[in-house]
Design a protein around this motif. Structure first.
Motif, PDB file in Angstrom:
ATOM      1  N   MET A   1      14.769  20.992  50.643  1.00 29.90           N
ATOM      2  CA  MET A   1      14.381  22.164  50.055  1.00 29.90           C
ATOM      3  C   MET A   1      15.399  23.527  50.669  1.00 29.90           C
ATOM      4  SD  MET A   1      12.677  23.525  47.569  1.00 29.90           S
ATOM      5  CE  MET A   1      12.014  25.038  47.696  1.00 29.90           C
ATOM      6  N   PRO A   2      16.508  23.950  49.699  1.00 31.85           N
ATOM      7  CA  PRO A   2      17.193  24.985  50.395  1.00 31.85           C
ATOM      8  C   PRO A   2      16.748  26.186  50.469  1.00 31.85           C
ATOM      9  CG  PRO A   2      17.662  24.885  48.018  1.00 31.85           C
ATOM     10  CD  PRO A   2      16.662  23.616  48.427  1.00 31.85           C
ATOM     11  N   PRO A   3      17.052  27.120  51.149  1.00 34.39           N
ATOM     12  CA  PRO A   3      16.368  28.543  51.560  1.00 34.39           C
ATOM     13  C   PRO A   3      16.275  29.538  50.526  1.00 34.39           C
ATOM     14  CG  PRO A   3      18.356  28.485  52.665  1.00 34.39           C
ATOM     15  CD  PRO A   3      18.301  27.209  52.051  1.00 34.39           C
ATOM     16  N   ARG A   4      15.566  30.450  50.503  1.00 35.91           N
ATOM     17  CA  ARG A   4      15.540  31.500  49.698  1.00 35.91           C
ATOM     18  C   ARG A   4      16.092  32.698  50.326  1.00 35.91           C
ATOM     19  NH1 ARG A   4      10.042  34.685  47.865  1.00 35.91           N
ATOM     20  NH2 ARG A   4      11.009  36.310  46.257  1.00 35.91           N
ATOM     21  N   LEU A   5      17.487  32.919  49.629  1.00 36.60           N
ATOM     22  CA  LEU A   5      18.295  33.874  50.423  1.00 36.60           C
ATOM     23  C   LEU A   5      17.848  35.372  49.904  1.00 36.60           C
ATOM     24  CD1 LEU A   5      20.860  34.591  51.971  1.00 36.60           C
ATOM     25  CD2 LEU A   5      22.020  34.205  49.920  1.00 36.60           C
ATOM     26  N   GLY A   6      18.020  36.481  50.916  1.00 32.24           N
ATOM     27  CA  GLY A   6      17.983  37.708  50.468  1.00 32.24           C
ATOM     28  C   GLY A   6      19.067  38.509  51.043  1.00 32.24           C
TER      29      GLY A   6
END
Ligand code: UDP
Ligand code: MG
Length: 312
Positions: A1-6
């Motif tokens: 799973m790729p990360p959720r980026l902010g």
């Protein structure tokens, strides 16, 4: 799973650059998503630090066009560090990247930061590998500042400003630092964890003018030193001790001269010069002490560092 980026971007009167920043970040988000390196709910958070121009209405417009662009409006101008903190404390995501609005720090370096994060680093520092586009004055003062900080025992990363990636757990640890005199570049290396550096070339401000005039830069430097180092206070004690020893030697010498050599000097210089010298040292020392007292005073109030007006 790729990360959720902010991506958190403090903006103060950035109307001239925001459309371009928005355009470049849209391309970047599209690319990262296509390469499956971030999740589809990754977002950009523009923090409006009490701008007086059309910055906020632009942010609202971006947000209507594309839900991946969000906004956090502060109740007034709180300064870059606090605006950045407000964004980091509010934004969602597994990893948060902080970036300036003016595109001086190449947004494409975020790719390298994500790679370093995938390798298990919790904090990735963006480091400038050249300062060709800075004026000679800015380069000299900025690098002199980093050197001074390092000699004073403050753990800062050389030539790293506030362009960095932090993992969710690093952000949660940052929450525990409650200081009002914020100097994030000094705090974040203290958090620890595995860290890495990513180098990028710093370019010129895309448009608009610097929001850090010399006056603010000096205040920022003083804040950084007095918030993290007690070396100036020790220096004063050292100076006091050295002056005492010197004057004792002088006294011994004068007594020796009067007793054995019979010299009588009409000592104007020997009275007046040390007087001014000691007066100067005393004033300077009181000033430095005052800086620290003021800092303690401001910290004990525990005043809130920012207020959020709206979130998009
Ligand atoms: N900034 C801010 N509040 C302020 C001053 C600056 O949010 O009171 C933001 C500004 O919009 C920019 C970033 O901080 O995104 C860095 O400012 P700037 O580029 O003017 O500083 P410089 O690169 O010249 O040191
Ligand atoms: Mg800038």
């Amino acid at each position: 799973m790729p990360p959720r980026l902010g991506i958190v971007i403090p903006c103060y009167n950035e109307e001239p650059v925001l459309p371009e920043t928005h355009r470049q970040l849209t391309i970047l988000l599209d690319e990262l998503l296509a390469e499956q390196r971030i999740t589809a709910d990754s977002r950009v958070y523009f923090v409006d630090d009490g701008s007086r121009d059309a910055t906020w209405s632009q942010i609202e417009h971006f947000s209507k066009l594309d839900p991946r662009f969000g906004g956090i409006k502060l109740s007034r101008n709180c300064g870059h560090q606090r605006a950045l903190l407000a964004g980091l404390m509010t934004a969602e995501g597994d990893v948060l990247v902080s970036l300036d609005a003016d595109l001086q720090d190449d947004p494409r370096a975020i790719k390298g930061m994500l790679d370093a994060h995938a390798d298990g680093n919790d904090i990735v520092f963006g480091v400038r590998n050249s300062r060709d586009t800075d004026t000679a004055f800015k380069r000299l003062t900025a690098q002199g500042f980093y050197r001074l900080m390092i000699t004073m025992g403050v753990e800062v990363v050389f030539d790293h400003a506030d362009y960095r990636l932090m993992s969710r757990r690093a952000i949660e640890n940052l929450r525990n630092y409650e200081e009002v005199n914020l100097f994030l570049r000094g705090i974040i290396p203290q958090i620890g964890f595995k860290t890495a550096k990513v180098h990028y070339a710093r370019s010129e401000r895309f448009a608009g003018e610097s929001k850090y005039p010399l006056r603010k830069m000096l205040a920022f430097a003083a804040d950084g030193i007095t918030s993290f180092s007690v070396v100036p206070l020790r220096f004063i004690s050292g100076l006091g001790l050295a002056t005492c020893l010197l004057s004792l030697t002088m006294a011994a010498w004068v007594i020796f001269g009067a007793l054995f050599a019979g010299q009588v000097v009409p000592g104007w210089a020997s009275t007046v010069v040390p007087m001014y010298f000691l007066g100067g040292i005393q004033l300077l020392s009181i000033g430095v002490l005052g800086e620290y007292v003021a800092k303690a005073y401001l910290e004990t109030k525990r005043r809130p560092r920012y207020f959020i007006d709206k979130v998009l």
